[in-house]
Design a protein around this motif. Sequence first.
Motif, short mmCIF file in Angstrom:
data_model
loop_
_atom_site.label_atom_id
_atom_site.label_comp_id
_atom_site.label_asym_id
_atom_site.label_seq_id
_atom_site.Cartn_x
_atom_site.Cartn_y
_atom_site.Cartn_z
N TRP A 48 -6.22 -4.31 -2.13
CA TRP A 48 -6.93 -4.31 -3.40
C TRP A 48 -7.49 -2.92 -3.62
CZ3 TRP A 48 -12.20 -7.32 -3.49
CH2 TRP A 48 -13.04 -6.85 -2.49
N HIS A 73 8.75 -3.42 -1.53
CA HIS A 73 8.03 -3.56 -2.80
C HIS A 73 7.41 -2.22 -3.17
CE1 HIS A 73 8.11 -7.96 -2.32
NE2 HIS A 73 7.70 -7.75 -1.09
N PHE A 117 4.47 -1.04 -5.89
CA PHE A 117 3.49 -1.30 -6.94
C PHE A 117 3.07 0.08 -7.44
CE2 PHE A 117 3.10 -5.00 -4.14
CZ PHE A 117 3.21 -6.04 -5.05
N VAL A 152 -1.16 1.81 -9.66
CA VAL A 152 -2.17 0.76 -9.50
C VAL A 152 -3.54 1.37 -9.76
CG1 VAL A 152 -3.19 -0.90 -7.90
CG2 VAL A 152 -0.71 -0.48 -7.85
N ASN A 176 -7.60 -7.37 -8.68
CA ASN A 176 -6.23 -7.82 -8.40
C ASN A 176 -5.89 -7.56 -6.94
OD1 ASN A 176 -5.74 -8.59 -11.06
ND2 ASN A 176 -4.93 -6.58 -11.62
N TYR A 193 -2.66 -6.96 -4.39
CA TYR A 193 -1.26 -6.57 -4.34
C TYR A 193 -0.75 -6.96 -2.96
CZ TYR A 193 -2.84 -4.17 -8.43
OH TYR A 193 -3.39 -3.90 -9.66
N GLN A 194 0.16 -7.94 -2.93
CA GLN A 194 0.55 -8.52 -1.65
C GLN A 194 2.06 -8.64 -1.53
OE1 GLN A 194 -1.14 -12.40 -0.73
NE2 GLN A 194 -1.13 -11.84 1.43
N GLU A 226 0.09 4.29 0.96
CA GLU A 226 -0.62 4.58 -0.27
C GLU A 226 -0.45 6.06 -0.56
OE1 GLU A 226 -4.15 1.21 -0.16
OE2 GLU A 226 -4.72 3.31 0.20
#
Length: 150
Positions: free
Chosen positions: A73, A94, A96, A99, A108, A110-111, A121
């Motif tokens: 998160w 995946h 994302f 963000v 939110n 993110y999983q 990250e």
Amino acid sequence: MKPRLYWLATALLAWPLLSPATPAQQLTLGGKAFQFSVAADPETRRQGLMGQELAPQTGMLFDFPAGTRPAIWMYNMQISLDLLFVDSDGRIQHVFAEVPPCRQKPCNIYQASEPLRYVLEVPAGTAKTLGIEPGDQLDMSRLPLSAPTN
């Protein structure tokens, strides 16, 4: 500025980029070398990059125990990030992108939809700029071979 004061000011400015996790690891993303601090224990993973900035071509590598479905998160984050979820073989599962930070709960989550080993990250826009997408293979051979502890 006196040498001692200069050293102290430099150390304090560098602290946020160096302190959250150790040791640093280098990985290549989209042909560019990135330096990652490593978060491999529960406290370091919990803190993550909260309240910090990222220099270009740097990031944080979250190393999770086997069987974990990583969840990230953005609570108390200062910057937007791209989150790259990576399996134990180094394949990106995946992405994302872009963000945004979350200033107040609820945030939110993110999983991953399956157990994975790593989350990278990186600064927001990195995936798009470098053309990183699910299915890309990363060379994770220089990372520790043993899974971290919970």
